[in-house]
Scaffold this active site. Structure first.
Site, PDB file in Angstrom:
ATOM      1  N   GLN A 182       0.817  -1.210   0.000  1.00 34.00           N
ATOM      2  CA  GLN A 182       0.000   0.000   0.000  1.00 34.00           C
ATOM      3  C   GLN A 182       0.856   1.268   0.000  1.00 34.00           C
ATOM      4  O   GLN A 182       0.480   2.284   0.597  1.00 34.00           O
ATOM      5  CB  GLN A 182      -0.955  -0.017   1.196  1.00 34.00           C
ATOM      6  CG  GLN A 182      -2.091  -1.002   1.066  1.00 34.00           C
ATOM      7  CD  GLN A 182      -2.970  -0.721  -0.160  1.00 34.00           C
ATOM      8  OE1 GLN A 182      -3.188   0.433  -0.529  1.00 34.00           O
ATOM      9  NE2 GLN A 182      -3.455  -1.774  -0.787  1.00 34.00           N
ATOM     10  N   SER A 183       1.962   1.224  -0.684  1.00 33.75           N
ATOM     11  CA  SER A 183       2.863   2.369  -0.746  1.00 33.75           C
ATOM     12  C   SER A 183       2.192   3.580  -1.390  1.00 33.75           C
ATOM     13  O   SER A 183       1.752   3.537  -2.551  1.00 33.75           O
ATOM     14  CB  SER A 183       4.117   1.997  -1.553  1.00 33.75           C
ATOM     15  OG  SER A 183       4.853   3.147  -1.908  1.00 33.75           O
TER      16      SER A 183
END
Length: 327
Positions: A79-80
């Site tokens: 989930q960068s």
């Protein structure tokens, strides 16, 4: 015009965002405290889901273009925020982007992964592995493309580099002008400290602009000494790029606290988990569990302890995309 302003104006930069981002009072104002609360809306940087990395990417993609790069590589966890924003920024700038993710490809994509899919970004899913393995794979991929004759630019260390930090050096110039226009006196800014990119840019810019602000950095991950070392290293890189040294230490230039990090990156505290809900319900503005909630908790605690007075600004660095995968 100060030398840093001249450098920022003349250096390579890809314009990505509408400027300035809003600076406005918060709805909630604590009673019985000598403070006025403001929020700097860097969740509204105008590309993709918005967020602080767009400021860094203006300078990083500027360097990429100056070097003739046609492909941009970035890496991060599932989930960068950086990865999603790099993909969106590259779409706007007309550059090809590929991402390296150290997770297995999920059957159903959520949050930032969904945004990357909508952007048509090519993603290399490595399966579960640590960041060292992920980053090594990114460098190997870059080398392979280079050998095939393609000019590649790698966004390293989550955009926390000397050049990436210039985004928040420029933000200091922007906020100084906003405060002058709005008649706001010396303001205290509360900002997150993860790997130190935002913090380094703010501290460096604040010093070179004559210390218009008081800077408080709230660590969301590391202890104070480790975070300070990251910030110091990034500022040193920025100094090499600009040729403009900072004449005081990081410790003299800002206040850094690790009192609100809990278990570290991605680990809620009881207070930060509640802040996500209370802030949305009092301001109509969304924050997330990794960075922005802990900064808010720290700021409110300093206000309660009367460690700050006057104009106090919450720097909202975004993270909306990841929020949809946090619940």
């Amino acid at each position: 015009m100060k030398p840093i302003e001249r450098f920022l104006r003349e250096t390579d930069r890809v314009p990505l965002m509408p400027m300035p981002t809003p600076l406005h009072p918060m709805h909630y104002q604590p009673s019985g405290k000598d403070v006025s609360l403001l929020i700097k809306r860097d969740d509204m940087t105008g590309v993709g889901p918005g967020g602080n990395k767009i400021r860094s990417l203006e300078f990083l993609l500027g360097e990429a273009r100056s070097k003739g790069a046609s492909k941009i590589l970035a890496a991060g966890p599932e989930q960068s925020n950086l990865c999603a924003l790099t993909a969106a920024a590259c779409a706007k700038a007309g550059l090809d982007c590929e991402l390296i993710i150290n997770a297995a490809e999920p059957a159903r994509k959520e949050g930032n992964l969904l945004l990357e899919e909508l952007l048509g970004t090519k993603i290399h899913f490595l399966g579960p592995c640590d960041g060292t393995v992920r980053n090594r794979r990114m460098e190997e991929l870059a080398a392979a493309y280079q050998s095939a004759g393609e000019q590649v630019y790698v966004v390293r260390n989550g955009a926390t580099t000397g050049r990436g930090a210039l985004g928040y050096t420029a933000a200091v110039v922007e906020m100084k002008r906003q405060c002058e226009d709005l008649g706001i006196g010396r303001m205290t800014i509360f900002a997150p400290g993860g790997n130190g990119g935002v913090a380094a840019g703010l501290i460096y810019g604040n010093q070179l602009m004559g210390q218009p602000f008081r800077i408080v950095i709230v660590s969301v991950e590391d202890d104070r000494e480790t975070l300070t070392a990251h910030i110091r290293s990034t500022i040193s890189e920025a100094e090499e790029i600009t040729g403009l040294p900072m004449d005081v230490s990081v410790e003299q230039a800002a206040e850094i606290t690790d009192a609100y990090r809990g278990g570290g990156w991605g680990e809620n505290t009881k207070e930060s988990q509640q802040a996500v809900l209370s802030f949305a319900r009092s301001e109509g503005i969304f924050i997330e569990n990794v960075y922005t909630s802990k900064v808010l908790v720290g700021m409110m605690d300093w206000i309660e302890q009367e460690k700050v007075s006057g104009p106090v600004c919450y720097l909202h660095t975004g993270g909306l995309g990841s929020l949809f995968a946090q619940y």
